[in-house]
Design a protein around this motif. Sequence first.
Motif, PDB file in Angstrom:
ATOM      1  N   ASP A  44       0.423 -50.731   4.999  1.00 18.81           N
ATOM      2  CA  ASP A  44       0.652 -51.474   3.754  1.00 18.81           C
ATOM      3  C   ASP A  44       2.082 -51.998   3.689  1.00 18.81           C
ATOM      4  OD1 ASP A  44      -1.895 -50.962   3.034  1.00 18.81           O
ATOM      5  OD2 ASP A  44      -1.419 -49.432   1.528  1.00 18.81           O
TER       6      ASP A  44
ATOM      7  N   LYS B 119       2.620 -54.869   6.105  1.00 16.42           N
ATOM      8  CA  LYS B 119       2.078 -56.144   5.598  1.00 16.42           C
ATOM      9  C   LYS B 119       3.064 -56.794   4.635  1.00 16.42           C
ATOM     10  CE  LYS B 119      -2.903 -55.514   6.006  1.00 16.42           C
ATOM     11  NZ  LYS B 119      -4.061 -54.935   5.324  1.00 16.42           N
ATOM     12  N   LYS B 120       3.640 -55.966   3.758  1.00 20.08           N
ATOM     13  CA  LYS B 120       4.623 -56.510   2.806  1.00 20.08           C
ATOM     14  C   LYS B 120       5.818 -57.102   3.558  1.00 20.08           C
ATOM     15  CE  LYS B 120       3.633 -53.321  -0.997  1.00 20.08           C
ATOM     16  NZ  LYS B 120       4.136 -52.177  -1.775  1.00 20.08           N
TER      17      LYS B 120
ATOM     18  N   SER C 132       5.912 -58.210   6.661  1.00 23.45           N
ATOM     19  CA  SER C 132       5.560 -59.396   7.461  1.00 23.45           C
ATOM     20  C   SER C 132       5.317 -60.618   6.580  1.00 23.45           C
ATOM     21  CB  SER C 132       4.350 -59.113   8.357  1.00 23.45           C
ATOM     22  OG  SER C 132       3.209 -58.873   7.569  1.00 23.45           O
ATOM     23  N   GLU C 133       5.035 -60.377   5.296  1.00 26.19           N
ATOM     24  CA  GLU C 133       4.815 -61.513   4.378  1.00 26.19           C
ATOM     25  C   GLU C 133       6.089 -61.899   3.634  1.00 26.19           C
ATOM     26  OE1 GLU C 133       1.666 -59.961   1.997  1.00 26.19           O
ATOM     27  OE2 GLU C 133       0.182 -60.210   3.597  1.00 26.19           O
ATOM     28  N   ALA C 134       7.172 -61.150   3.843  1.00 22.07           N
ATOM     29  CA  ALA C 134       8.400 -61.390   3.076  1.00 22.07           C
ATOM     30  C   ALA C 134       9.273 -62.485   3.703  1.00 22.07           C
ATOM     31  CB  ALA C 134       9.204 -60.099   2.974  1.00 22.07           C
ATOM     32  N   SER C 135       9.999 -63.190   2.823  1.00 23.88           N
ATOM     33  CA  SER C 135      10.982 -64.187   3.256  1.00 23.88           C
ATOM     34  C   SER C 135      12.346 -63.778   2.717  1.00 23.88           C
ATOM     35  CB  SER C 135      10.660 -65.569   2.681  1.00 23.88           C
ATOM     36  OG  SER C 135       9.453 -66.046   3.193  1.00 23.88           O
TER      37      SER C 135
ATOM     38  N   GLY D 249       8.890 -61.079   8.029  1.00 27.64           N
ATOM     39  CA  GLY D 249       8.170 -62.226   8.592  1.00 27.64           C
ATOM     40  C   GLY D 249       8.981 -63.497   8.719  1.00 27.64           C
ATOM     41  N   ARG D 250       9.825 -63.745   7.711  1.00 28.16           N
ATOM     42  CA  ARG D 250      10.591 -64.998   7.717  1.00 28.16           C
ATOM     43  C   ARG D 250      12.053 -64.720   7.382  1.00 28.16           C
ATOM     44  NH1 ARG D 250       7.965 -69.955   7.112  1.00 28.16           N
ATOM     45  NH2 ARG D 250       5.742 -69.732   7.477  1.00 28.16           N
TER      46      ARG D 250
ATOM     47  N   CYS E 119       9.022 -63.406  14.572  1.00 29.14           N
ATOM     48  CA  CYS E 119       9.673 -63.654  13.279  1.00 29.14           C
ATOM     49  C   CYS E 119       9.898 -65.156  13.154  1.00 29.14           C
ATOM     50  CB  CYS E 119      11.012 -62.912  13.224  1.00 29.14           C
ATOM     51  SG  CYS E 119      11.948 -63.198  11.715  1.00 29.14           S
ATOM     52  N   HIS E 120       9.529 -65.706  12.002  1.00 28.60           N
ATOM     53  CA  HIS E 120       9.736 -67.137  11.770  1.00 28.60           C
ATOM     54  C   HIS E 120      11.172 -67.327  11.284  1.00 28.60           C
ATOM     55  CE1 HIS E 120       9.554 -71.054   9.830  1.00 28.60           C
ATOM     56  NE2 HIS E 120       8.509 -71.308  10.582  1.00 28.60           N
TER      57      HIS E 120
ATOM     58  N   GLU F 158      13.049 -68.584  -0.640  1.00 25.67           N
ATOM     59  CA  GLU F 158      13.123 -67.143  -0.398  1.00 25.67           C
ATOM     60  C   GLU F 158      13.292 -66.376  -1.706  1.00 25.67           C
ATOM     61  OE1 GLU F 158      15.307 -69.250   1.372  1.00 25.67           O
ATOM     62  OE2 GLU F 158      13.963 -69.394   3.099  1.00 25.67           O
TER      63      GLU F 158
END
Lengths: 64, 211
Positions: B19, B22-23, B25-28, B51-52, B95-96, B116
């Motif tokens: 969990d 996932k948070k 990897s979805e964060a900028s 993630g970003r 990583c983007h 962001e």
Amino acid sequence: MVKINGKEHEAAGKTIAQLVLDGGYKPERVAVELNLDIVPKAKYNDTVVKDGDSVEIVGFVGGG
Amino acid sequence: MIPSKEEMFAALAERHGTDMQKKLSEASVAVCGLGGLGSNISIALARAGVGRLHIIDFDKVDISNLNRQQYFPDQLGIPKTEALEQTLSRIAPYCHITADTVKLTPDNIPSMLKDEKFICEAFDKADQKAMLVNTVLETYPDKYIVAGSGMAGTFSANLIHTRRVAGRFYLCGDEVNGVAEGEGLFASRVLVCAAHQAHMIIRLISGETEC
């Protein structure tokens, strides 16, 4: 009384600009929160504090 | 041969929990300034699997940076954005990364940082730190900013702390010891502050708002 950085001061009626100078801060190096909201730089001169207000002045130092 | 994106995620999820991963990897996250604070913050966040990352600095790598900043002698003279992107891509190939070689100003911050939710202030100069924090808090009612102030000298590392100044504004550092006061910057102490900032960002991503 006005709470400034956690301490009570007799500062009611003063502006944020005055509090910044009284505290010995350089205005271009501070961020000021009044009752947990940021005070826009453009409003330092006409934002007046009153009894019960809580002011947090953060003075930044260099290095990074 | 580098691992696949799925293998990298699985390895991180095994350590951080699925969990949480996932948070992450979805964060900028935007990192403003890529010196001793920003280069180290970016690496910590990339290693955690953010993630970003949006990395921003106008400067080039200089020999005077090598005592504390995550650059290499063979990178002297190239933009810090480019040098750090090379390193981050090796650490976290999926990583983007968005790299902008610009100087942030009150005029361009509203457009540069619009994407962001989490912003790290990692500048060097006190007036620029204040400018960024003020502009972000005045412009965006919903973003979090984590700033650094006071990490110079050989003073105790234990003086460096994180505090929630108010609402969406967090401050890391000893809040006192700046380079302007004649103290040098040491990798060890600057990294303590960078780690505080990166860790507060990770806590915010997890949903924790207290220090």
